[in-house]
Design a protein around this motif. Structure first.
Motif: not given
Length: 607
Positions: A496-511
């Motif tokens: 299954a290849m539905e587009p998906r959004f990912l958050f970075a780990h909360p400690r990755v403050d740059a993004v």
């Protein structure tokens, strides 16, 4: 060919399938990548090595002349290119580069000293005069790897040169010697030379070089001890620190040594460093290395997008280390890491023309970002180390497609290809038909005579949340679907290849406050060529996939708020009162930078 054509021959949990048994189709992603490598990249590198004087260095060295061009690792570019050509010969039988190989091997042979020493950059200062920065053993390691590769495809001449150098290294740096190179690279080469020749002294010397590292004997006037991986003994080191390429070469050697000697301490330490790097210090592209000054890992979660270093050579080194860990442990997470690199960072490191390169691979380019020597916003015809490293990696990618475990064939990477089944599994041909990663449908069929009890295992990528087998939900155990292999066997997988959004780990403050978009294993980005005023967009977490006319990876439209008025530096709201809904077109990350220099962004702000 009568012998195993593969970059590493060791047997552990899994065995490699010979490169000449895997035949990517011309139309699949790997076939296209390798064809461009052979048709454009390798000929371009040959021209560059002539223009930059890298070949001429050997001619001058043979004549005893001074004033050689380049740096302490210029020689290794010649060796890495020879290795790339060797794997091209191994996979296709090409003779297109025979004249260059003949010329280069003759020059290298003539430049070698009577005692076996060979390094064109040390003619004035003398052998072993700068172990910290001279790269003599590291460069010699690439000589050894090139010699082995050419020997495995029927060209043994360079291996004789390599063995003379290796014998000198054994005498100088073996168990009774002292010292080690500031840049690993000889260690894994010596282990592979042991596999090729059964000469035990090569293995013992590799172990001695690893054991000496970590006792703070390298100078620290320019860089800290961790830069050289000299901050603590290798078996006690559990965090990924220091110069990334050096660290990954060392880890590859540790895995090789563990496979040959049964040293579980080396194995366990390498795995802990892998977890440190890949769980807390890896970019979503698969890239490693967040610091430019010393080309090193940063602290955990220190992953700036616009200042990502993520060197091309680091990606190649990580590919090689992951493959060894996959063979040693049989764990699919290493194949997942290889896939991320192979479809994102590595193809993004090279232009669509096959003749332009990034050294660093950022995840964001700002409007006024400067074009620095080691962090360019447009590819260059030549950068140190990266092009030759990339060429040898691409030419050997077929070796990573499949492995065996007894009478079981395991498919590790999804490519459109045919595979001549190894003898331990049976005879005949496995056919893989797929447009992966443009879509998730994979059709497999086998015609032949399997050995009794033969099986086939199909890796389900770690990113995939749902897989069907012949239209039904698949049973996945430890990341693999297990099937009996019989004549006439066929099946259809769909990831299954539905587009998906990912958050970075909360400690990755740059993004923080941003998301990245993926479809299957492929990472997407926005480029200002397609999106006017890219830096004034705030994206909604919805996406629509557009059909692609060429049948390749689709572009994706993402709903967005466009800020129509300038924002103050600080605001309570992410969205200005005067905004409009629009659509932003995203493209696969590896395609960015091929039209004109422009701002680019992987991590997209969301509301």
């Amino acid at each position: 060919m009568t012998q195993l054509v593969t970059p590493a021959k060791f047997s552990a949990a899994l065995n490699p399938v010979s490169l000449d048994r895997v035949h990517p189709s011309e139309d699949g992603w790997l076939g296209r990548f390798q064809r461009r490598n052979a048709d454009a990249t390798i000929p371009h590198i040959i021209e560059q090595l002539r223009e930059t004087g890298a070949l001429e260095n050997f001619r001058r060295s043979a004549a005893g002349e001074d004033g050689r061009e380049g740096t302490s690792i210029t020689d290794s570019d010649v060796y890495k290119l020879l290795e790339a050509i060797a794997w091209e010969i191994g996979r296709t039988g090409t003779t297109a580069f025979d004249a260059f190989v003949d010329e280069a091997v003759a020059l290298i042979t003539a430049a070698q000293h009577e005692d076996g020493y060979l390094n064109t950059q040390r003619e004035v200062t003398g052998p072993w005069s700068d172990l910290a920065y001279g790269h003599e053993l590291h460069t010699g390691g690439h000589l050894v790897q090139a010699g082995i590769a050419l020997a495995r495809v029927g060209r043994p001449e360079l291996l004789e040169v390599a063995r003379r150098f290796a014998d000198l290294v054994v005498g100088k740096f073996g168990p009774q010697g002292e010292g080690f190179d500031g840049h690993p690279g000889m260690e894994d080469a010596l282990v592979e030379l042991y596999r090729e020749t059964d000469e035990r002294s090569y293995l013992d010397t590799a172990k001695a070089l690893v054991d000496r590292r970590g006792h703070r004997t390298m100078p620290t006037d320019r860089f800290p001890a961790a830069f050289f991986l000299d901050h603590e003994p290798v078996r006690e080191s559990t965090e990924a620190l220091g110069h990334v390429v050096r660290a990954l070469y060392l880890d590859a050697a540790c895995v090789d040594l563990s496979a040959e000697t049964g040293d579980t301490q080396l194995r366990d330490a390498a795995i802990k460093r892998w977890e440190s790097a890949h769980l807390t210090k890896k970019y979503i592209t698969g890239g490693l290395g967040s610091r430019h000054f010393d080309e090193s890992f940063g602290a955990p979660y220190e992953l700036p997008a616009s200042r990502a270093y993520a060197a091309t050579s680091a990606g190649v080194a990580d590919l090689l280390a992951n493959w060894r860990l996959l063979l040693l442990t049989g764990e699919a997470r290493y194949a997942d890491a290889m896939e991320k690199l192979a479809v994102n960072q590595l193809p993004g490191s090279i232009g669509a023309d096959g003749k332009s390169f990034f050294r660093a691979n950022p995840l964001q380019v700002r409007t006024l970002q400067r074009n620095e020597d080691n962090s360019r916003i447009q590819r260059a015809p030549w950068v140190p180390s990266g092009p030759t490293n990339l060429a040898r990696a691409v030419s050997q990618l077929g070796a990573y497609v499949a492995t065996t475990q007894g009478s079981t064939l395991l498919i590790q990477q999804w490519v459109d290809a045919t595979i001549d089944v190894p003898e331990e599994v049976g005879t005949g041909t496995l056919t893989i038909e797929t447009n992966y990663p443009a879509n998730g449908v994979v059709k497999l069929s086998y015609q032949g005579t399997p050995v009794p009890g033969a099986r086939i295992k199909l890796r389900v990528p770690g990113w995939c949340e749902h897989t069907t087998l012949n239209g039904r939900s698949a049973l996945v155990i430890d990341s693999y679907i297990d099937q009996e292999l019989v004549d006439g066997w066929s099946t259809t997988l769909e990831f299954a290849m539905e587009p998906r959004f990912l958050f970075a780990h909360p400690r990755v403050d740059a993004v923080r406050g941003c998301r990245a978009l993926l479809r299957g294993p492929v990472l997407y980005c926005a480029e200002q060529v397609d999106v006017e005023d890219l830096e004034s967009l705030v994206f909604l977490p919805t996406a629509e996939v557009l059909a692609a006319d060429d049948g390749q990876l689709p572009r994706i439209n993402v709903a967005a708020h466009r800020r129509r008025q300038a924002q103050q530096l600080y605001s309570r709201s992410m969205v200005a009162p005067d905004t409009e809904i629009s659509w932003a077109e995203l493209l696969p990350y590896y395609q960015w930078g091929n039209r004109r220099p422009a701002p680019m962004r992987v991590w997209l702000p969301v509301i």
